[in-house]
Structure formats: structure tokens, C-alpha cells
Design an enzyme around this catalytic site. Sequence first.
Site, short mmCIF file in Angstrom:
data_model
loop_
_atom_site.label_atom_id
_atom_site.label_comp_id
_atom_site.label_asym_id
_atom_site.label_seq_id
_atom_site.Cartn_x
_atom_site.Cartn_y
_atom_site.Cartn_z
N HIS A 163 -12.48 12.01 35.71
CA HIS A 163 -13.54 12.22 36.70
C HIS A 163 -14.79 11.41 36.37
O HIS A 163 -15.71 11.33 37.20
CB HIS A 163 -13.89 13.71 36.77
CG HIS A 163 -14.52 14.14 38.06
ND1 HIS A 163 -15.09 13.25 38.95
CD2 HIS A 163 -14.69 15.37 38.61
CE1 HIS A 163 -15.57 13.92 39.99
NE2 HIS A 163 -15.35 15.20 39.80
N ASP A 379 2.69 8.27 52.47
CA ASP A 379 4.14 8.11 52.64
C ASP A 379 4.59 7.04 51.65
O ASP A 379 4.23 5.87 51.76
CB ASP A 379 4.44 7.68 54.08
CG ASP A 379 5.92 7.49 54.35
OD1 ASP A 379 6.73 7.56 53.39
OD2 ASP A 379 6.26 7.24 55.51
#
Length: 446
Positions: A163, A379
Site C-alpha cells: 500500500h 476477463d
Amino acid sequence: MASIRRISKSVVRALSHRGPTQRIEPTPWDLQFLPVGPIQKGLLFPKPNPQQDTGNLIHHLKDSLARTLDFFPPLAGRFGAIHHGDDTTSFSIDCNNTGALFVHAVADGVRTYDILQHARDPSACSFFPLNGVKNIEATTKPILGVQVTELDDGIFIGCTVNHSVTDGTSFWHFFNSWSEISRGAVDLSKPPVFERSYLKDHTDGPIRIPNSQLKQIHDEHIPSPLDENVLHFTRESIAKLKAKANAEVGSNKISSLQAVLAHVWRSVYRTKHLDPNEEISHGLAFSVRPRLRSMPQEYFGNAVQFGGLTLKARELIEGGLGNVALQMNRTVAAQTEETISNFLTSWPKSPLLVTAGMVNAVNGLFGIGSHRYDAYGNDFGWGRPIALRSGPGNKVNGMMVVCPGVEEGSIEIEACLLPESLHALVNDQDFVGAHDHEFHALEMVA
């Protein structure tokens, strides 16, 4: 509890890393997250073909990851640390292609149905790599870890990203790019931007952090036992909440997310029967990209600042949804280019690191994430994901993680609360009856 078998663990490096190591100077937005854990998000997919050899699939995902890292060199690197004579330390992101972690695992007896129903199964934490690692440990630990877990009838791809290198926007930028490469793209439709010269006016790097602050990072925060639940808001219920909030105050400024967060905030504390004068806070994390004219939307790194508001319990509960949502709207609107510039200029002079204990000490809720991330557009070549889940890191009482829902226009909020607070919320008839939604219980967080 399901059995998680780790089949292999390997290092994936960018394919075309050449030349000297690029070094990126972290900004205050990056450095503030050193004490906490990484971002952990994962996507659940049906199996491409139940009869297909998964070995070929794993090879394809590793190969496409390596090609994606060509475009994201920080994710294959490590932190550099320089210790200075004035008892401070400065950090850099060294794009040295040391590599990302890749884990292949199998979850015996786990089906997609189990994940979709959020069964209370602690083994779900094992779908993510690098659990328990803090961002500051990237001097020796990977900045990126990926775990592909085979289920009986599905595939779960879990990503753990430091992060102090990415925020949520950059995290999903990488994930979207990986799926794009996996589908056969040679170049990215949205290449990341690492240039930070326009921040030089605010920071005279490298930024030095007092070692006294860094030593406190290793003081373990012992969390209270918490429960999680996913609150699912349909497109229709969100529209009703937004319309109600704006109508109550004669406005059209309140956004869908502000209406939803205000609704949850009021509902959590309505069930607590508090002293009317008790002060309750709601923190907000917001992206500065739309607020800085000089920052490209494809900027890769952290570009997040925090704001918040505090109301007395009487104002929160009796003031109405519209009033609370409008207060939230004003808090967001107050974050201007000037306030952002002031933060960048002042932070290096007096660094303030975010800790889990700091967030946990706030009497209130804290909203992070966004419903605008393109999570369900990922996808990899065999279809869209059917669910989004978060890893076990950075869970504190009052954390509200906003995610897109699988249906277009829907919002999911991963609510992390004390067990008695969460039980009261999901059984509160005023909350349940206010809109159409679903509740899904998640595993206990210890």
C-alpha cells in the site's frame, strides 16, 4: 475448515528488464502507509473448462504476469532504505526486477457457492499471499504477491500489493492491465504514468522520517475480535436513498455513495442508544486525481488523502438522512487543490504515519475504497469474475470498505464491526426495511 494445499511458490520477473535500476522517490501519500498492511483483493471465476489441464492455465497466468510487469516495474522491485546521521531514514522504490511472488494452491472441497455465500470459513484468508506483512517490510519482502487457488469448480485470483506503492485506483489499474495482457494484448490501452516531477514543488525529496516513528511500527496492535458482513445495495435501493437524501434538504448535490454511507452510519449508531451529546466521527479516504489539474488519471502510486466529520449522536440520529449526507458532501467538497498542496508541503516537515491503532481509536466509522473500480471488467480470457473479496489485512472496528457490486450500478460495503454491533445492524428492522439489500456473513476476524 477447508484444506489449502500449496502446490508451488515461485518468483515472476518482468521479461524485458534492461539497463540501470530505476528509482522512484515515494511521496507523502505513499510514506504515510508504511506502518499498515498491503491492499488485498481477489476475484472469483468459474473454471474455464472443468476438463482442462490447470497446469496450462497456471503457466499462462505466470507468463502474462511477467509481460504485465514490463509495464509496472515498481511491482517487481523492492524498497531501498538509507539511514541518515540525524537519526532519520529515507526510502525509495527500487525497480530492480527482484520479482513478484506467485503461489499456486488448491482448496480441496471448496466450491464457488461457498465463496458466494460467504461461509464462515477462516481458510478464506489463505487465498491471499503475504498475510501479516507490513508495507515497510518491502526492503526484503515482495511488493506484489499473487496467489491462484483452484476450487472444485472455480479459480480464485488473489493479489496482495504494497500500500506504500499503490492505492486502490492503481491496484485495479494493474489488475485490469494484467487481464488485458492475458487476453492477448501486446500493449496496454492505459499505460501507467510514473512521472512525479510536478510534485517537486511541494516535496524536496528524499523525505526523511524520524527513526523514533519507525520503531513504533513494530509495536503490535492487538485488535478486538471483529465480525464482517457484506452489505449489498441494489441499483434501485441506491436510487431511493439518493432521492430521499436530496429531497430532505432540497438539494441535488448528494451523491449515491454519500447517501449510502450516511444511511449505514446512522443505522450503526441508532442501534447503540448513545448519550445524545456523544460525538461520533466518520472518516473518508478520497482520491486526489480528479482534484489536481496537473495529475494524469493514469498516475501510478498513492494519491489519497483523508477527511472526516464529527456529529453529536443527536444530530446523527435525529437530523435525518439528508442532513447527514449533506454534511458528508460538504466535507468532500472542502478537499480542494489548495488543501491538497498544503498537505504535500507540510507533511515532510512533520511526518504522520497511519497506524491500525490510530484508526481503531476513532469513535466512529471509516469509509475507504470506491464503487467505481472496474473490478468486474477483469476477463483473463475465459469470462468475467462472479465475485470480489478482500483479504484479511487492515481490518479494524468501524472500517467500511466500498466495492462495486457484481450487478451494474450496485454497491457492496464490507462492514467490519464488533460482533454485537454487526448483529444489531443486520437485525434492525428500520435498516432492513429501508431498502432492498442482501447480507452475507463473512469469517470472524481475530
